[in-house]
Design a protein around this motif. Structure first.
Motif, PDB file in Angstrom:
ATOM      1  N   THR A 185       0.832  -1.334  -0.142  1.00 54.23           N
ATOM      2  CA  THR A 185       0.110   0.099   0.049  1.00 54.23           C
ATOM      3  C   THR A 185       0.753   1.278   0.173  1.00 54.23           C
ATOM      4  OG1 THR A 185      -2.054  -1.000   0.984  1.00 54.23           O
ATOM      5  CG2 THR A 185      -1.625   1.326   1.268  1.00 54.23           C
ATOM      6  N   LEU A 186       1.978   1.334   0.785  1.00 55.26           N
ATOM      7  CA  LEU A 186       2.656   2.514   0.875  1.00 55.26           C
ATOM      8  C   LEU A 186       3.568   2.659  -0.488  1.00 55.26           C
ATOM      9  CD1 LEU A 186       4.248   2.359   4.650  1.00 55.26           C
ATOM     10  CD2 LEU A 186       1.920   3.398   3.529  1.00 55.26           C
ATOM     11  N   TYR A 189       1.150   4.254  -3.018  1.00 57.38           N
ATOM     12  CA  TYR A 189       1.250   5.714  -2.734  1.00 57.38           C
ATOM     13  C   TYR A 189       2.351   6.303  -3.621  1.00 57.38           C
ATOM     14  CZ  TYR A 189      -2.962   4.815   0.519  1.00 57.38           C
ATOM     15  OH  TYR A 189      -3.969   4.726   1.047  1.00 57.38           O
ATOM     16  N   SER A 190       3.354   5.680  -3.277  1.00 56.81           N
ATOM     17  CA  SER A 190       4.786   6.208  -3.596  1.00 56.81           C
ATOM     18  C   SER A 190       4.840   6.468  -5.192  1.00 56.81           C
ATOM     19  CB  SER A 190       5.979   5.462  -3.015  1.00 56.81           C
ATOM     20  OG  SER A 190       7.158   5.992  -3.268  1.00 56.81           O
ATOM     21  N   GLU A 191       4.539   5.127  -5.740  1.00 57.76           N
ATOM     22  CA  GLU A 191       4.681   5.197  -7.145  1.00 57.76           C
ATOM     23  C   GLU A 191       3.531   5.538  -7.840  1.00 57.76           C
ATOM     24  OE1 GLU A 191       4.977   0.901  -8.042  1.00 57.76           O
ATOM     25  OE2 GLU A 191       6.981   0.743  -7.202  1.00 57.76           O
ATOM     26  N   GLN A 192       2.424   5.598  -7.378  1.00 52.82           N
ATOM     27  CA  GLN A 192       1.255   6.140  -8.276  1.00 52.82           C
ATOM     28  C   GLN A 192       1.209   7.906  -8.069  1.00 52.82           C
ATOM     29  OE1 GLN A 192      -0.384   4.046 -10.095  1.00 52.82           O
ATOM     30  NE2 GLN A 192      -1.735   5.821 -11.013  1.00 52.82           N
ATOM     31  N   TYR A 193       1.471   8.348  -7.120  1.00 50.29           N
ATOM     32  CA  TYR A 193       1.254   9.548  -6.642  1.00 50.29           C
ATOM     33  C   TYR A 193       2.563  10.475  -6.166  1.00 50.29           C
ATOM     34  CZ  TYR A 193      -3.484   7.744  -6.300  1.00 50.29           C
ATOM     35  OH  TYR A 193      -4.768   7.529  -6.767  1.00 50.29           O
ATOM     36  N   GLY A 194       3.814   9.588  -6.289  1.00 49.28           N
ATOM     37  CA  GLY A 194       4.800  10.268  -6.019  1.00 49.28           C
ATOM     38  C   GLY A 194       5.017  10.828  -4.738  1.00 49.28           C
ATOM     39  N   ILE A 195       4.376  10.214  -3.649  1.00 51.58           N
ATOM     40  CA  ILE A 195       4.524  10.697  -2.278  1.00 51.58           C
ATOM     41  C   ILE A 195       5.525   9.836  -1.466  1.00 51.58           C
ATOM     42  CG2 ILE A 195       2.998  10.687  -0.067  1.00 51.58           C
ATOM     43  CD1 ILE A 195       0.545  10.746  -1.722  1.00 51.58           C
ATOM     44  N   GLY A 196       6.200  10.509  -0.794  1.00 52.70           N
ATOM     45  CA  GLY A 196       7.403  10.102   0.169  1.00 52.70           C
ATOM     46  C   GLY A 196       6.938   9.323   1.089  1.00 52.70           C
ATOM     47  N   VAL A 197       7.998   8.960   2.050  1.00 56.62           N
ATOM     48  CA  VAL A 197       7.754   7.870   2.956  1.00 56.62           C
ATOM     49  C   VAL A 197       6.814   8.627   4.259  1.00 56.62           C
ATOM     50  CG1 VAL A 197       8.578   6.886   5.170  1.00 56.62           C
ATOM     51  CG2 VAL A 197      10.000   6.913   2.872  1.00 56.62           C
ATOM     52  N   ARG A 198       6.867   9.958   4.530  1.00 55.01           N
ATOM     53  CA  ARG A 198       6.089  10.342   5.594  1.00 55.01           C
ATOM     54  C   ARG A 198       4.870  10.821   5.024  1.00 55.01           C
ATOM     55  NH1 ARG A 198       8.561  15.808   8.120  1.00 55.01           N
ATOM     56  NH2 ARG A 198      10.045  14.446   8.890  1.00 55.01           N
ATOM     57  N   GLY A 199       4.680  11.056   3.950  1.00 57.61           N
ATOM     58  CA  GLY A 199       3.373  11.411   3.201  1.00 57.61           C
ATOM     59  C   GLY A 199       2.546  10.084   3.300  1.00 57.61           C
ATOM     60  N   SER A 200       3.257   8.790   2.600  1.00 53.59           N
ATOM     61  CA  SER A 200       2.669   7.728   2.764  1.00 53.59           C
ATOM     62  C   SER A 200       2.157   7.059   4.051  1.00 53.59           C
ATOM     63  CB  SER A 200       3.529   6.771   1.952  1.00 53.59           C
ATOM     64  OG  SER A 200       3.864   7.135   0.684  1.00 53.59           O
ATOM     65  N   ALA A 246      -8.511  10.215  -2.367  1.00 53.76           N
ATOM     66  CA  ALA A 246      -9.789   9.327  -2.964  1.00 53.76           C
ATOM     67  C   ALA A 246      -9.267   7.841  -2.950  1.00 53.76           C
ATOM     68  CB  ALA A 246     -10.131   9.817  -4.375  1.00 53.76           C
ATOM     69  N   ALA A 247      -7.952   7.496  -3.297  1.00 50.34           N
ATOM     70  CA  ALA A 247      -7.582   6.377  -3.253  1.00 50.34           C
ATOM     71  C   ALA A 247      -7.359   5.755  -1.905  1.00 50.34           C
ATOM     72  CB  ALA A 247      -6.322   6.130  -3.983  1.00 50.34           C
ATOM     73  N   GLN A 248      -7.099   6.597  -1.117  1.00 55.67           N
ATOM     74  CA  GLN A 248      -7.098   6.395   0.481  1.00 55.67           C
ATOM     75  C   GLN A 248      -8.643   5.844   1.008  1.00 55.67           C
ATOM     76  OE1 GLN A 248      -6.778   9.671   3.210  1.00 55.67           O
ATOM     77  NE2 GLN A 248      -5.584   8.762   4.804  1.00 55.67           N
ATOM     78  N   LEU A 249      -9.480   6.543   0.645  1.00 49.59           N
ATOM     79  CA  LEU A 249     -10.707   6.207   0.942  1.00 49.59           C
ATOM     80  C   LEU A 249     -11.226   4.517   0.618  1.00 49.59           C
ATOM     81  CD1 LEU A 249     -13.097   9.371   0.518  1.00 49.59           C
ATOM     82  CD2 LEU A 249     -12.338   8.313   2.579  1.00 49.59           C
ATOM     83  N   TYR A 250     -10.822   4.288  -0.618  1.00 48.05           N
ATOM     84  CA  TYR A 250     -10.920   3.216  -1.164  1.00 48.05           C
ATOM     85  C   TYR A 250     -10.227   1.796  -0.374  1.00 48.05           C
ATOM     86  CZ  TYR A 250     -13.131   4.611  -5.602  1.00 48.05           C
ATOM     87  OH  TYR A 250     -14.158   5.246  -6.519  1.00 48.05           O
ATOM     88  N   VAL A 251      -9.036   2.209  -0.056  1.00 52.27           N
ATOM     89  CA  VAL A 251      -8.224   1.407   0.705  1.00 52.27           C
ATOM     90  C   VAL A 251      -8.679   1.180   2.087  1.00 52.27           C
ATOM     91  CG1 VAL A 251      -5.634   0.943   1.748  1.00 52.27           C
ATOM     92  CG2 VAL A 251      -6.039   1.834  -0.798  1.00 52.27           C
ATOM     93  N   ALA A 252      -9.163   2.416   2.501  1.00 52.46           N
ATOM     94  CA  ALA A 252      -9.531   2.452   3.932  1.00 52.46           C
ATOM     95  C   ALA A 252     -10.815   1.411   4.089  1.00 52.46           C
ATOM     96  CB  ALA A 252      -9.936   3.680   4.314  1.00 52.46           C
ATOM     97  N   VAL A 253     -11.823   1.651   3.169  1.00 47.97           N
ATOM     98  CA  VAL A 253     -13.187   0.674   3.053  1.00 47.97           C
ATOM     99  C   VAL A 253     -12.669  -1.009   3.006  1.00 47.97           C
ATOM    100  CG1 VAL A 253     -14.970   0.063   1.829  1.00 47.97           C
ATOM    101  CG2 VAL A 253     -14.405   2.295   2.101  1.00 47.97           C
ATOM    102  N   ASN A 254     -11.573  -1.012   1.931  1.00 47.81           N
ATOM    103  CA  ASN A 254     -11.017  -2.508   2.022  1.00 47.81           C
ATOM    104  C   ASN A 254     -10.545  -3.155   3.464  1.00 47.81           C
ATOM    105  OD1 ASN A 254      -9.768  -4.853   0.895  1.00 47.81           O
ATOM    106  ND2 ASN A 254      -7.877  -3.486   0.747  1.00 47.81           N
TER     107      ASN A 254
END
Length: 340
Positions: A185-186, A189-200, A246-254
């Motif tokens: 999952t982390l 977030y990193s590969e799809q949205y370019g978010i670093g460790v802290r953001g992920s 928005a992806a976070q919400l899908y993952v949270a429901v899962n």
């Protein structure tokens, strides 16, 4: 006892999840492919699978306190040694893979031991070693009145039991999604949205909270909501949102509905067996399920490498596995006790 089991589970989860965070900067530093990332993440589950069956058998013989302490000691020492193996990762990842395998081996002791403790302490009339009425003269290694032989185990009955197969298939479907989510999952977030460790890490908080809520409310509404889990991942596979939240919400429901297993196959394991075979039944159904989850972690990396990091394929396959697991459990499981 519940407080101690909770703390132990938190320690286990922390050691398990730490690599999913650390793998992001490690992959950048050492130029790991997704297949290599999957290999590193899956070895913990492989170590878990190596020990889960003997751990389940010993759950009916050895003191739960000694087993739990030995498991915590093993995975803690392996975790302490993990940073030393990372230093050599540029030339060889083999020491890192061995360390993660040992962490998994130690953690495999946790759930069969917890299963026995819950099975003994929950019913008031159950009396046994390390239970509410521990004998003063008994020793701490095992109970002389509860010596079990591997030949005594109801192997044939377990293999022929539709209920045991239902638990295994549901466990396998859950492990497929849970192992993939824990390891990837982390990285998603990193590969799809370019978010670093802290953001992920921040984005992973909501799914974890959803998992806590899902586990708590599972008892009253699990039967009515089994379809929501594959639906959330199916939508994520159909369209990866432009916004990370928005992806976070899908993952949270899962994750939230994934934790409904506490009222599903987890509770089913207690219904099917008494204290003597509860740990073994969990291990017998868990071993192949863990191997399937391990394969899912590795296969995810291969899919991403082969598809140019197409996460829709990953989430779509995950949703399909959830549907098959739920249907199998509904068709095969009955609540009658079979293994005393």
């Amino acid at each position: 006892m519940l407080g101690l089991l909770w703390l132990t589970a938190c320690l286990s989860a922390t050691d398990r999840i730490a690599m999913s965070v650390a793998i992001i900067p490690m992959a950048e530093e050492f130029q790991f492919t997704d297949t290599t990332k999957g290999s590193i993440s899956s070895l913990l589950s492989f170590g878990y699978a190596l020990v889960i069956l003997p751990a389940g058998f010993l759950a009916g013989q050895w003191s739960p306190r000694l087993r739990m302490a030995s498991g915590i000691a093993l995975w803690s020492l392996a975790t302490i040694g993990t940073p030393l193996t990372i230093v050599s990762a540029a030339s060889s990842i083999r020491p890192l893979l061995i360390a993660r395998t040992l962490v998994g081996a130690g953690e495999s002791i946790l759930l069969p031991t917890s299963t026995r403790l819950l099975n003994e302490w929950t019913p008031v009339n159950e009396k046994s070693r390390d239970s509410p009425t521990t004998s003063k003269e008994g020793n701490d290694l095992y109970s002389n009145d509860n010596q079990l032989s591997i030949k005594d185990a109801p192997w044939k009955e377990i293999i022929q039991s539709k209920g045991a197969w239902a638990i295994f298939l549901a466990h396998s479907a859950k492990n497929w999604g849970n192992f993939m989510a824990s390891a990837w999952t982390l990285m998603f977030y990193s590969e799809q949205y370019g978010i670093g460790v802290r953001g992920s890490a921040w984005l992973s908080i909501l799914p974890c909270v959803a998992g806590v809520v899902g586990g708590i409310v599972a008892g009253t509404s699990a039967d009515a909501n089994w379809a929501t889990n594959p639906l959330s991942l199916g939508l994520l596979a159909w369209h990866i949102p432009e916004q990370a939240w928005a992806a976070q919400l899908y993952v949270a429901v899962n994750i939230g509905f994934l934790c409904f297993n506490s009222a599903g196959y987890d509770a089913a394991n207690h219904k099917k067996s008494g204290p003597k075979w509860a740990g073994l039944l969990y291990s017998v159904t868990s071993l192949p399920a863990v191997l399937i989850g391990t394969g899912a972690t590795y296969l995810t990396g291969r899919i991403l490498d082969a598809s140019g990091q197409d996460w829709s394929l990953v989430f779509g396959l995950n949703a399909l596995i959830y549907v098959l697991g739920a249907i199998s459990f509904i068709i095969l499981y009955d609540s009658g006790k079979e293994f005393e």
